[in-house]
Scaffold this active site. Structure first.
Site, PDB file in Angstrom:
ATOM      1  N   CYS A 160       0.854  -1.190   0.000  1.00  0.00           N
ATOM      2  CA  CYS A 160       0.000   0.000   0.000  1.00  0.00           C
ATOM      3  C   CYS A 160       0.888   1.236   0.000  1.00  0.00           C
ATOM      4  O   CYS A 160       1.736   1.399   0.887  1.00  0.00           O
ATOM      5  CB  CYS A 160      -0.918   0.011   1.214  1.00  0.00           C
ATOM      6  SG  CYS A 160      -1.841   1.557   1.345  1.00  0.00           S
ATOM      7  N   CYS A 330      -4.001   6.950  -4.380  1.00  0.00           N
ATOM      8  CA  CYS A 330      -3.555   5.552  -4.328  1.00  0.00           C
ATOM      9  C   CYS A 330      -2.116   5.417  -4.833  1.00  0.00           C
ATOM     10  O   CYS A 330      -1.850   5.572  -6.027  1.00  0.00           O
ATOM     11  CB  CYS A 330      -4.474   4.630  -5.114  1.00  0.00           C
ATOM     12  SG  CYS A 330      -4.031   2.869  -4.942  1.00  0.00           S
TER      13      CYS A 330
END
EC number: 5.1.1.4
Length: 423
Positions: A160, A330
């Protein structure tokens, strides 16, 4: 007639000054010094008694808190953060020993044996339907500062970007890693299930540990498969997507193919379309990371379109987990998008790429370099001998610490392991 003074009186008056100076004055002086010393000693003793009482009260409070916590079966300490709007809850302590020779094995063990911890920390009532976080571990890979396993409301992720930026920031601002004197950039290396991620905390000018923003150099990213046709239920129909890897596998689709503009007002439709696309692509398309056997599913759908901010190249929303929508641009999705653009000749090495989120926040990205891995191929690889094309992607963003949290799991609480109302 003048009185005569007797010899004894004369001696007394003549000797008195000497007697006073050499006998009486020292006694008076010593008495004053002793009084001063006594007063000082009294103050010290009084201060020590006061400090002792203060410590005793603090110890009693600490003991009482420990007694209160002892009745709970589990407690966890967390750093609550956000990166460009997306939640990042980093669990710093409370986990029992998690076996595994690397972060991928630890992730698998948590998933198979202790998933109730993820649910309890991510879901209501402690979290919410769009929560994101990570468990912090001691690193296993040589050269790493921290180990991380990432989680959301639907499960676990191999990597992530936004949470890595948060972890790099927290490591410096909370003293998890040491900051050299007069440093302006502090390296922090993360050990993740997808591999080593090299981060850098950029310090505010004139500060020792205040981070202005942070960058990560992601794991190798690549375009996996191009123009994959997926048929979705009405009203969407047939769509063409690119599948790319940026730490996780992404299905990347233009918003115009779904007939939805990227806006907060359209969020529920974007979530529905993203979930449908992810389900169908995992049903109909086989994906497999050529070097990491445990990575074999498309975890995220990246819907992109024209930007709102004139500084940005594109705007996106990433749907993942249990129909979660990323509030940030993101980080792994930015890496996957840059790898796709680079493979298509639409982005150059060193060129700045700015990605805008559904909130309007920004990530800055760059492709730092490319590499061919001989003998390794993916569906887009034309020459197996020449090998698969991968790029090194750098992402920069800003994370904020919002609070420090101690979570308690009461064994009598019927909702201790979390719940969701999302169906």
């Amino acid at each position: 007639m003048r009185k005569s003074v007797c010899p004894k009186q004369k001696f007394f008056f003549s000797a008195f000054p000497f007697f006073f100076f050499f006998c009486v004055f020292p006694l008076i002086s010593r008495t004053g010094q002793e009084k001063l010393l006594f007063d000082q000693k009294y103050k010290i003793i009084k201060g020590e008694k006061k400090e002792k009482k203060k410590n005793q009260r603090a110890n009693r409070r600490e003991h009482q808190q420990k007694r209160e916590i002892m009745r709970f079966k589990k407690s966890f300490t967390c750093i609550d953060m956000h990166t460009e709007g997306e939640a990042a809850r980093i669990v710093t302590s409370g986990l029992p020993h998690i076996p595994g020779s690397n972060m991928a094995e630890k992730k698998a063990y948590l998933q198979e044996n202790m998933d109730y911890l993820r649910r309890g920390i991510m879901l209501e009532p402690r979290g919410h339907d769009d929560m994101f976080g990570a468990f912090l571990f001691d690193p296993i890979e040589e050269g790493a500062d921290l180990g991380m396993v990432f989680m959301d409301t639907g499960g676990y992720l191999n990597m992530c970007g936004h949470n890595s930026i948060a972890a790099v920031t927290a490591a410096v601002e909370t003293g998890i890693v040491s900051v050299p004197a007069k440093a302006t950039n502090v390296p922090v290396v993360l050990d993740t299930p997808a591999g080593l991620v090299r981060g850098t905390a950029h310090l505010q000018s004139g500060t020792e540990s205040e981070v202005s923003n942070a960058s990560i150099i992601n794991v190798p990213s690549f375009l996996y498969q191009q123009d994959v046709v997926v048929v979705l239920p009405k009203p969407y129909g047939e769509v063409r997507v690119d599948i790319a890897f940026g730490g996780n596998f992404f299905a990347i689709v233009p918003a115009e193919q779904l007939g939805i503009d990227i806006s907060v007002q359209n969020l529920s439709r974007l979530q529905e379309a993203g979930e449908l696309l992810r389900t169908e692509i995992n049903r109909s398309v086989k994906v497999q990371h050529p070097q990491l056997p445990h990575i074999n599913t498309v975890d995220c759908v990246e819907i992109y379109g024209p930007p709102t901010n004139p500084e940005a190249n594109y705007k996106n929303v990433v749907i993942f987990g249990n129909r979660q929508a990323d509030r940030s641009p993101c980080g792994t999705g930015t890496s996957a998008k840059m790898a796709t653009l680079y493979a298509k000749g639409q982005l150059r090495i060193g060129e700045t790429f700015v990605y805008e989120s559904i909130l309007g926040s920004l990530f800055q990205g760059r492709v730092l370099g490319e590499e061919r891995i001989p003998g390794v191929k993916v569906p887009v690889t034309k020459d197996a001998e020449e090998g698969m094309l991968v790029v090194t992607a750098e992402i920069t963003g800003k994370a904020f610490i919002m609070g420090f949290n101690t979570m308690l799991f009461d064994p009598t609480d019927p909702f201790k392991n979390g719940f969701t109302l999302k169906q």
